[in-house]
Scaffold this active site. Structure first.
Site, PDB file in Angstrom:
ATOM      1  CG  ASP A  47      -2.032  -0.953   1.219  1.00  0.00           C
ATOM      2  OD1 ASP A  47      -2.137  -1.708   0.233  1.00  0.00           O
ATOM      3  OD2 ASP A  47      -2.810  -0.976   2.185  1.00  0.00           O
ATOM      4  CG  HIS A  98      -4.388   2.498  -1.011  1.00  0.00           C
ATOM      5  ND1 HIS A  98      -5.355   1.805  -0.317  1.00  0.00           N
ATOM      6  CD2 HIS A  98      -3.471   2.886  -0.072  1.00  0.00           C
ATOM      7  CE1 HIS A  98      -5.041   1.755   0.959  1.00  0.00           C
ATOM      8  NE2 HIS A  98      -3.908   2.417   1.139  1.00  0.00           N
ATOM      9  CG  HIS A 190       1.290  -0.256   4.959  1.00  0.00           C
ATOM     10  ND1 HIS A 190       0.960  -1.450   5.575  1.00  0.00           N
ATOM     11  CD2 HIS A 190       0.133   0.403   4.752  1.00  0.00           C
ATOM     12  CE1 HIS A 190      -0.360  -1.498   5.746  1.00  0.00           C
ATOM     13  NE2 HIS A 190      -0.878  -0.386   5.262  1.00  0.00           N
TER      14      HIS A 190
END
Length: 227
Positions: A47, A98, A190
């Site tokens: 992400d 996202h 992440h």
């Protein structure tokens, strides 16, 4: 004999993934949390990219391990770093939505959520097909899922989640995740920003330890579903 902290941590790690699967079956909405498959594969996802502080080294690590991943990208960073998006897809990885910014999607007003979701897909489309989206902070509402479906997107969360924060705890992330990864898992890491540079080392450690399990994209994992 009393259990050591390490042993207890291993137990928690082993049960975190199946517990998430069990809970996800009780939540309606068609959200993808994992895939039932007999193949020795799991989906590796990242992400909050792309970012020059993290993405290039991540791509090097993935290439060295011949692994594939799905990058859930932020629209504002796609605009800022188009060459990194191109590098991601050129290396055989998948891109996904996202939304525009790193924020809690569930708090965004309906009209802006709709616009941000569509705008991010529009920014990603020149680089490849966009099938998936992941809400910011992993929290979704029924109206978000309806809006996504109208835009031909399906929500993807995951069974194991971790974030590098730039502190000493980063060194323990891979070890804490390894006991829980199994065929069909969706692993969420992440990237983005100097404080998350350690994500490359985390990924390298995971991919070194996980064979015979192989990292694939979300779409590849879904294609291997038994159902």
């Amino acid at each position: 004999m009393a259990s050591t902290p390490t042993a207890l941590a291993d137990v928690v790690s082993r049960w975190r993934e199946p517990a998430t699967r069990a809970v996800s079956r009780l939540i309606p909405g068609g959200v993808l949390w994992y895939v039932e498959t007999a193949d020795p594969v799991f989906a590796l996802t990242f992400d909050d990219g792309p970012d020059p502080a993290t993405t290039p080294r991540l791509l090097e690590v993935l290439a060295r391990h011949r692994a594939r991943a799905t990058f859930f990208l932020l629209g504002e960073r796609v605009e800022a770093y188009p060459r990194l998006v191109a590098a991601i897809t050129a290396a055989g990885h998948e891109i996904a939505n996202h939304l525009m910014r790193d924020e809690r999607s569930a708090l965004i007003p309906d009209a802006r959520f709709r616009l941000d979701l569509a705008r991010t897909t529009e920014l990603l489309a020149p680089y490849g097909p966009v099938r998936w989206f992941r809400p910011g902070s992993g929290v979704f509402t029924p109206r978000m899922l309806r809006t996504a479906a109208e835009q031909n997107l399906r929500a993807v969360l995951g069974t194991l989640v971790a974030a590098n924060k730039g502190g000493p705890a980063d060194e323990r992330i891979a070890k804490s995740l390894l006991p829980g990864v199994r065929p069909g898992s969706i692993l969420v890491l992440h990237e983005g920003g100097p404080q998350r540079q350690g994500v490359a080392d985390t990924t390298d450690e995971l991919l070194t330890a996980l064979p015979p399990l192989r990292a694939v994209t979300v779409s590849d994992l879904v294609a291997r579903s038994r159902t």
